[in-house]
Scaffold this motif. Sequence first.
Motif, PDB file in Angstrom:
ATOM      1  N   ALA A   1      -1.498  -4.372  -3.228  1.00  0.00           N
ATOM      2  CA  ALA A   1      -1.498  -3.072  -2.547  1.00  0.00           C
ATOM      3  C   ALA A   1      -0.066  -2.562  -2.362  1.00  0.00           C
ATOM      4  O   ALA A   1       0.241  -1.392  -2.654  1.00  0.00           O
ATOM      5  CB  ALA A   1      -2.210  -3.188  -1.207  1.00  0.00           C
ATOM      6  N   SER A   2       0.831  -3.437  -1.911  1.00  0.00           N
ATOM      7  CA  SER A   2       2.215  -3.008  -1.683  1.00  0.00           C
ATOM      8  C   SER A   2       2.895  -2.622  -2.988  1.00  0.00           C
ATOM      9  O   SER A   2       3.542  -1.576  -3.089  1.00  0.00           O
ATOM     10  CB  SER A   2       3.023  -4.134  -1.029  1.00  0.00           C
TER      11      SER A   2
ATOM     12  N   GLY B   1       1.420   0.642  -4.362  1.00  0.00           N
ATOM     13  CA  GLY B   1       1.911   1.808  -3.626  1.00  0.00           C
ATOM     14  C   GLY B   1       3.325   2.177  -4.046  1.00  0.00           C
ATOM     15  O   GLY B   1       3.629   3.354  -4.300  1.00  0.00           O
ATOM     16  N   CYS B   2       4.179   1.166  -4.160  1.00  0.00           N
ATOM     17  CA  CYS B   2       5.569   1.422  -4.590  1.00  0.00           C
ATOM     18  C   CYS B   2       5.600   1.948  -6.022  1.00  0.00           C
ATOM     19  O   CYS B   2       6.385   2.846  -6.347  1.00  0.00           O
ATOM     20  CB  CYS B   2       6.400   0.147  -4.489  1.00  0.00           C
TER      21      CYS B   2
ATOM     22  N   LEU C   1       3.319   3.658  -7.520  1.00  0.00           N
ATOM     23  CA  LEU C   1       2.843   5.048  -7.524  1.00  0.00           C
ATOM     24  C   LEU C   1       3.969   5.999  -7.109  1.00  0.00           C
ATOM     25  O   LEU C   1       4.212   7.025  -7.754  1.00  0.00           O
ATOM     26  CB  LEU C   1       1.657   5.170  -6.564  1.00  0.00           C
ATOM     27  N   VAL C   2       4.669   5.641  -6.038  1.00  0.00           N
ATOM     28  CA  VAL C   2       5.763   6.496  -5.565  1.00  0.00           C
ATOM     29  C   VAL C   2       6.865   6.579  -6.623  1.00  0.00           C
ATOM     30  O   VAL C   2       7.388   7.663  -6.918  1.00  0.00           O
ATOM     31  CB  VAL C   2       6.329   5.965  -4.223  1.00  0.00           C
TER      32      VAL C   2
ATOM     33  N   LEU D   1       5.676   8.800  -9.611  1.00  0.00           N
ATOM     34  CA  LEU D   1       5.631  10.229  -9.309  1.00  0.00           C
ATOM     35  C   LEU D   1       7.035  10.800  -9.121  1.00  0.00           C
ATOM     36  O   LEU D   1       7.321  11.923  -9.550  1.00  0.00           O
ATOM     37  CB  LEU D   1       4.766  10.461  -8.065  1.00  0.00           C
TER      38      LEU D   1
ATOM     39  N   LEU E   1      10.353  12.942  -1.045  1.00  0.00           N
ATOM     40  CA  LEU E   1      10.046  11.783  -1.893  1.00  0.00           C
ATOM     41  C   LEU E   1      10.973  10.609  -1.580  1.00  0.00           C
ATOM     42  O   LEU E   1      10.557   9.452  -1.662  1.00  0.00           O
ATOM     43  CB  LEU E   1      10.143  12.168  -3.370  1.00  0.00           C
TER      44      LEU E   1
ATOM     45  N   LEU F   1       9.500   9.102   1.589  1.00  0.00           N
ATOM     46  CA  LEU F   1       8.289   8.344   1.280  1.00  0.00           C
ATOM     47  C   LEU F   1       8.621   7.064   0.514  1.00  0.00           C
ATOM     48  O   LEU F   1       8.008   6.015   0.731  1.00  0.00           O
ATOM     49  CB  LEU F   1       7.316   9.216   0.471  1.00  0.00           C
TER      50      LEU F   1
ATOM     51  N   ILE G   1       9.991   4.528   3.031  1.00  0.00           N
ATOM     52  CA  ILE G   1       8.901   3.968   3.849  1.00  0.00           C
ATOM     53  C   ILE G   1       8.079   2.973   3.022  1.00  0.00           C
ATOM     54  O   ILE G   1       7.794   1.856   3.463  1.00  0.00           O
ATOM     55  CB  ILE G   1       8.002   5.098   4.389  1.00  0.00           C
ATOM     56  N   SER G   2       7.732   3.390   1.814  1.00  0.00           N
ATOM     57  CA  SER G   2       6.910   2.535   0.960  1.00  0.00           C
ATOM     58  C   SER G   2       7.633   1.225   0.626  1.00  0.00           C
ATOM     59  O   SER G   2       7.051   0.140   0.705  1.00  0.00           O
ATOM     60  CB  SER G   2       6.570   3.298  -0.312  1.00  0.00           C
TER      61      SER G   2
ATOM     62  N   LEU H   1       7.833  -1.034   3.718  1.00  0.00           N
ATOM     63  CA  LEU H   1       6.560  -1.707   3.988  1.00  0.00           C
ATOM     64  C   LEU H   1       6.324  -2.837   2.998  1.00  0.00           C
ATOM     65  O   LEU H   1       5.830  -3.903   3.358  1.00  0.00           O
ATOM     66  CB  LEU H   1       5.416  -0.695   3.921  1.00  0.00           C
TER      67      LEU H   1
ATOM     68  N   ALA I   1       5.865  -6.681   3.756  1.00  0.00           N
ATOM     69  CA  ALA I   1       4.651  -7.378   3.309  1.00  0.00           C
ATOM     70  C   ALA I   1       4.972  -8.590   2.457  1.00  0.00           C
ATOM     71  O   ALA I   1       4.202  -9.542   2.412  1.00  0.00           O
ATOM     72  CB  ALA I   1       3.761  -6.423   2.526  1.00  0.00           C
TER      73      ALA I   1
END
Lengths: 79, 131
Positions: B73-74, B77-78, B80-81, B84, B110, B113, B116-117, B120, B124
Amino acid sequence: MMTGFELLVLLGSLFGVGLSFLGWRLRSAGEPPRTIPAHARQEYRTIRLIFDRDLDLEDLDVPAWEDEEQMPDPWGGGQ
Amino acid sequence: MAARLTRWAIFSVAVSLIPLIFSFIYLTTVGPTPAFFDLISDGELLLISVALTGAAIGEVIDKKTARIKSRLASGGGCFLVASLSSSYFVVVSAQDDVRKEIVMGMSCALLLLGVISAGLAMAASEGEEGG
């Protein structure tokens, strides 16, 4: 005014942050509570594993003793 | 965890902003004081966001102690950021007539975000057995 692509990038990145947050939350899922002392944390994990996955003891790497005399005494023996 | 995140904030986030600081100093010495707008309106912050999230993905993959779902998940998410942000940088750098105020706002958002990503994901990826 933002274009559709820019909105998509922003929303997708927000979703990515949400995924990272989920990963951070999952990190501590199933971990022993902090009130459990350090020396008992591994036992806690093993017991959780057995109950969560509905395992038999045969699935684990636990030695089986044919003779009860060979079993180690959990209380230290001889008391 | 706090020490690890502080170390990451100093040596990854702050250090990645050094080029912008030097750019500001250079532009100040050769001419009038540049606006914050001029420094980041070409999407420079997007590259910093990609670098930070990329480093966090490497950290998540490297840790064998963290749980697999958490790492997936971590890292996802990273990724994806980072993807993009990269795609938006490509669009910004390919166009000649970009709307600089929109690009600046998007770059700041961005980067935030991404930080933050990545933060996290770093939190994690910290394993109990020696982190």
